[in-house]
Design a protein around this motif. Structure first.
Motif, PDB file in Angstrom:
ATOM      1  N   ASN A  24       0.843  -1.193   0.000  1.00 18.86           N
ATOM      2  CA  ASN A  24       0.000   0.000   0.000  1.00 18.86           C
ATOM      3  C   ASN A  24       0.879   1.244   0.000  1.00 18.86           C
ATOM      4  O   ASN A  24       1.647   1.471   0.939  1.00 18.86           O
ATOM      5  CB  ASN A  24      -0.913  -0.016   1.232  1.00 18.86           C
ATOM      6  CG  ASN A  24      -1.834   1.182   1.292  1.00 18.86           C
ATOM      7  OD1 ASN A  24      -2.018   1.887   0.306  1.00 18.86           O
ATOM      8  ND2 ASN A  24      -2.418   1.425   2.454  1.00 18.86           N
ATOM      9  N   ASP A  26      -0.453   4.369  -0.344  1.00 18.73           N
ATOM     10  CA  ASP A  26      -1.265   5.533   0.017  1.00 18.73           C
ATOM     11  C   ASP A  26      -0.652   6.393   1.126  1.00 18.73           C
ATOM     12  O   ASP A  26      -0.737   7.626   1.052  1.00 18.73           O
ATOM     13  CB  ASP A  26      -2.667   5.090   0.431  1.00 18.73           C
ATOM     14  CG  ASP A  26      -3.492   4.611  -0.750  1.00 18.73           C
ATOM     15  OD1 ASP A  26      -3.046   4.803  -1.897  1.00 18.73           O
ATOM     16  OD2 ASP A  26      -4.570   4.023  -0.535  1.00 18.73           O
ATOM     17  N   PRO A  27      -0.041   5.795   2.181  1.00 22.42           N
ATOM     18  CA  PRO A  27       0.545   6.645   3.224  1.00 22.42           C
ATOM     19  C   PRO A  27       1.612   7.596   2.697  1.00 22.42           C
ATOM     20  O   PRO A  27       1.800   8.682   3.244  1.00 22.42           O
ATOM     21  CB  PRO A  27       1.133   5.634   4.214  1.00 22.42           C
ATOM     22  CG  PRO A  27       0.304   4.405   4.034  1.00 22.42           C
ATOM     23  CD  PRO A  27       0.012   4.363   2.559  1.00 22.42           C
ATOM     24  N   LEU A  29       1.563   9.057  -0.244  1.00 21.76           N
ATOM     25  CA  LEU A  29       0.921  10.099  -1.036  1.00 21.76           C
ATOM     26  C   LEU A  29       0.047  11.028  -0.199  1.00 21.76           C
ATOM     27  O   LEU A  29      -0.156  12.197  -0.556  1.00 21.76           O
ATOM     28  CB  LEU A  29       0.064   9.461  -2.130  1.00 21.76           C
ATOM     29  CG  LEU A  29       0.823   8.635  -3.175  1.00 21.76           C
ATOM     30  CD1 LEU A  29      -0.155   7.815  -4.011  1.00 21.76           C
ATOM     31  CD2 LEU A  29       1.652   9.551  -4.078  1.00 21.76           C
ATOM     32  N   LYS A  30      -0.448  10.525   0.913  1.00 23.38           N
ATOM     33  CA  LYS A  30      -1.414  11.265   1.713  1.00 23.38           C
ATOM     34  C   LYS A  30      -0.928  12.645   2.161  1.00 23.38           C
ATOM     35  O   LYS A  30      -1.713  13.614   2.123  1.00 23.38           O
ATOM     36  CB  LYS A  30      -1.838  10.437   2.927  1.00 23.38           C
ATOM     37  CG  LYS A  30      -2.969  11.073   3.748  1.00 23.38           C
ATOM     38  CD  LYS A  30      -3.385  10.161   4.893  1.00 23.38           C
ATOM     39  CE  LYS A  30      -4.588  10.743   5.635  1.00 23.38           C
ATOM     40  NZ  LYS A  30      -4.320  12.067   6.206  1.00 23.38           N
ATOM     41  N   PRO A  31       0.328  12.820   2.613  1.00 23.41           N
ATOM     42  CA  PRO A  31       0.745  14.160   3.057  1.00 23.41           C
ATOM     43  C   PRO A  31       0.565  15.229   1.986  1.00 23.41           C
ATOM     44  O   PRO A  31       0.223  16.378   2.301  1.00 23.41           O
ATOM     45  CB  PRO A  31       2.226  13.968   3.425  1.00 23.41           C
ATOM     46  CG  PRO A  31       2.330  12.522   3.800  1.00 23.41           C
ATOM     47  CD  PRO A  31       1.399  11.823   2.855  1.00 23.41           C
ATOM     48  N   PHE A  33      -1.558  14.841  -0.756  1.00 23.73           N
ATOM     49  CA  PHE A  33      -3.004  14.920  -1.016  1.00 23.73           C
ATOM     50  C   PHE A  33      -3.657  15.886  -0.034  1.00 23.73           C
ATOM     51  O   PHE A  33      -4.529  16.679  -0.406  1.00 23.73           O
ATOM     52  CB  PHE A  33      -3.652  13.540  -0.853  1.00 23.73           C
ATOM     53  CG  PHE A  33      -3.410  12.589  -2.003  1.00 23.73           C
ATOM     54  CD1 PHE A  33      -2.885  13.030  -3.208  1.00 23.73           C
ATOM     55  CD2 PHE A  33      -3.715  11.247  -1.868  1.00 23.73           C
ATOM     56  CE1 PHE A  33      -2.666  12.158  -4.258  1.00 23.73           C
ATOM     57  CE2 PHE A  33      -3.511  10.360  -2.914  1.00 23.73           C
ATOM     58  CZ  PHE A  33      -2.983  10.814  -4.112  1.00 23.73           C
ATOM     59  N   ASP A  34      -3.247  15.801   1.234  1.00 29.43           N
ATOM     60  CA  ASP A  34      -3.861  16.636   2.269  1.00 29.43           C
ATOM     61  C   ASP A  34      -3.616  18.123   2.041  1.00 29.43           C
ATOM     62  O   ASP A  34      -4.370  18.957   2.565  1.00 29.43           O
ATOM     63  CB  ASP A  34      -3.336  16.237   3.656  1.00 29.43           C
ATOM     64  CG  ASP A  34      -3.854  14.881   4.110  1.00 29.43           C
ATOM     65  OD1 ASP A  34      -4.807  14.367   3.492  1.00 29.43           O
ATOM     66  OD2 ASP A  34      -3.298  14.327   5.083  1.00 29.43           O
ATOM     67  N   ARG A  39      -3.659  16.314  -9.030  1.00 34.19           N
ATOM     68  CA  ARG A  39      -3.246  14.963  -9.410  1.00 34.19           C
ATOM     69  C   ARG A  39      -3.919  14.541 -10.707  1.00 34.19           C
ATOM     70  O   ARG A  39      -5.041  14.941 -11.003  1.00 34.19           O
ATOM     71  CB  ARG A  39      -3.602  13.977  -8.302  1.00 34.19           C
ATOM     72  CG  ARG A  39      -5.094  13.832  -8.065  1.00 34.19           C
ATOM     73  CD  ARG A  39      -5.402  12.915  -6.902  1.00 34.19           C
ATOM     74  NE  ARG A  39      -5.600  13.657  -5.680  1.00 34.19           N
ATOM     75  CZ  ARG A  39      -6.130  13.149  -4.569  1.00 34.19           C
ATOM     76  NH1 ARG A  39      -6.484  11.882  -4.537  1.00 34.19           N
ATOM     77  NH2 ARG A  39      -6.282  13.890  -3.490  1.00 34.19           N
ATOM     78  N   THR A  98       7.487   7.720   2.632  1.00 35.07           N
ATOM     79  CA  THR A  98       6.512   8.391   3.492  1.00 35.07           C
ATOM     80  C   THR A  98       7.194   9.418   4.389  1.00 35.07           C
ATOM     81  O   THR A  98       6.671  10.523   4.595  1.00 35.07           O
ATOM     82  CB  THR A  98       5.760   7.366   4.343  1.00 35.07           C
ATOM     83  OG1 THR A  98       5.125   6.415   3.481  1.00 35.07           O
ATOM     84  CG2 THR A  98       4.712   8.023   5.221  1.00 35.07           C
ATOM     85  N   THR A 101       7.954  12.466   2.069  1.00 35.81           N
ATOM     86  CA  THR A 101       6.797  13.279   1.685  1.00 35.81           C
ATOM     87  C   THR A 101       6.175  13.976   2.888  1.00 35.81           C
ATOM     88  O   THR A 101       5.642  15.076   2.760  1.00 35.81           O
ATOM     89  CB  THR A 101       5.746  12.432   0.964  1.00 35.81           C
ATOM     90  OG1 THR A 101       5.354  11.317   1.790  1.00 35.81           O
ATOM     91  CG2 THR A 101       6.286  11.898  -0.363  1.00 35.81           C
ATOM     92  N   THR A 102       6.252  13.352   4.065  1.00 36.37           N
ATOM     93  CA  THR A 102       5.745  14.003   5.278  1.00 36.37           C
ATOM     94  C   THR A 102       6.576  15.241   5.601  1.00 36.37           C
ATOM     95  O   THR A 102       6.028  16.312   5.916  1.00 36.37           O
ATOM     96  CB  THR A 102       5.763  13.021   6.453  1.00 36.37           C
ATOM     97  OG1 THR A 102       4.941  11.877   6.136  1.00 36.37           O
ATOM     98  CG2 THR A 102       5.246  13.678   7.722  1.00 36.37           C
TER      99      THR A 102
END
Length: 279
Positions: A24, A26-27, A29-31, A33-34, A39, A98, A101-102
């Motif tokens: 997975n 997604d974690p 990409l999430k920072p 996306f938020d 995209r 992750t 990106t964070t």
């Protein structure tokens, strides 16, 4: 007890730098996306993100031309050459991406001085310190003109190139200022960061790389090559909650009797007298 309800995997893997990529992504990409990054996907299924001002771009490229599946670049001007570039290949531990990106999301929120500060003018030791604190060995003679560290088991490493590098090649090849890799002999994961990459962003990756905590993976996805070099521990799910009386009655097909309250049955006390009996 650790809550494992949202853990994506059935085994813990130690050390994390031999765990490979997670199923997975997604974690990672999430920072971004938020933060409302734009995209879009191309016809091959590759994903592209861009900050609202187009000064940060990320490509997740499972159908790209090479194994550099994550490519992140930043720009002083949206139409100029990249100020810096970072790449992770397809087997790099997703936790490293992750972490990057964070940190990048936090830097973007702080402003251009944070995410466009030229790393060549920052203290590079802050990116090396997390590895030294976990027993990585320095000095080590790497390939070419580089200062390098190795993990205690020799299965992962970091190289910092000390000579002059071509800015364009740093973005598009493995000839970058920072080079991290890991795995047994044969195909290995790698990550690169060019000279201009802000050191705090690189330090976020090395901190994640040095972290001794295990990471979760699906046992069936681990390669046989990695299994001989890692420690696997089952992810134990938390026990189910104890059934309530209502649950028990529902399962047995009976209805629970209402509980008695303190007013259901007359009670006497030494401080009260019974009421008079009416005739």
């Amino acid at each position: 007890m650790t809550d494992t309800s949202d853990i994506d995997g059935d085994v813990w893997v130690t050390p994390r730098y031999l765990a490979g990529s997670a199923a997975n992504v997604d974690p990672a990409l999430k920072p971004l996306f938020d933060l409302g990054f734009d995209r879009h996907n191309d016809e091959y299924g590759n994903l592209y993100l861009a900050s609202p001002d187009r000064k940060i771009r990320l490509g997740f490229l499972p159908e790209g031309e090479d194994d550099g599946i994550w490519r992140i670049t930043a720009y002083q001007d949206p139409f100029a050459a990249p100020a810096w570039g970072v790449c992770f290949n397809d087997t790099a531990p997703t936790e490293l991406v992750t972490a990057f990106t964070t940190a990048l999301a936090a830097a973007y929120t702080a402003g251009p001085d944070a995410y466009l500060h030229n790393g060549a003018h920052q203290n590079r030791f802050t990116a090396v310190a997390p590895l030294l604190n976990q027993g990585w060995k320095l000095p080590y003679t790497g390939s070419g003109s580089a200062l390098a560290l190795r993990s205690p088991d020799g299965m992962a490493g970091l190289e910092y190139a000390t000579g002059r590098l071509d800015p364009a090649q740093e973005i598009t090849t493995l000839q970058a200022r920072w080079y991290m890799e890991g795995g047994p002999k044969g195909p290995r994961w790698y990550a690169t960061a060019s000279t201009g990459t802000p050191v705090p962003l690189v330090a976020a990756v090395t901190t994640a790389l040095a972290d001794p905590a295990p990471v979760a993976r699906w046992d069936s996805f681990l390669s046989s090559l990695l299994r001989t070099h890692v420690q696997l521990t089952p992810v134990v799910p938390p026990p189910p909650p104890a059934p309530t009386p209502l649950d028990v009655h529902r399962r047995s097909g009976t209805r629970p009797r209402p509980a008695l309250t303190t007013t259901s049955v007359p009670r006497w006390s030494t401080s009260t007298r019974p009421g008079a009996v009416r005739r």
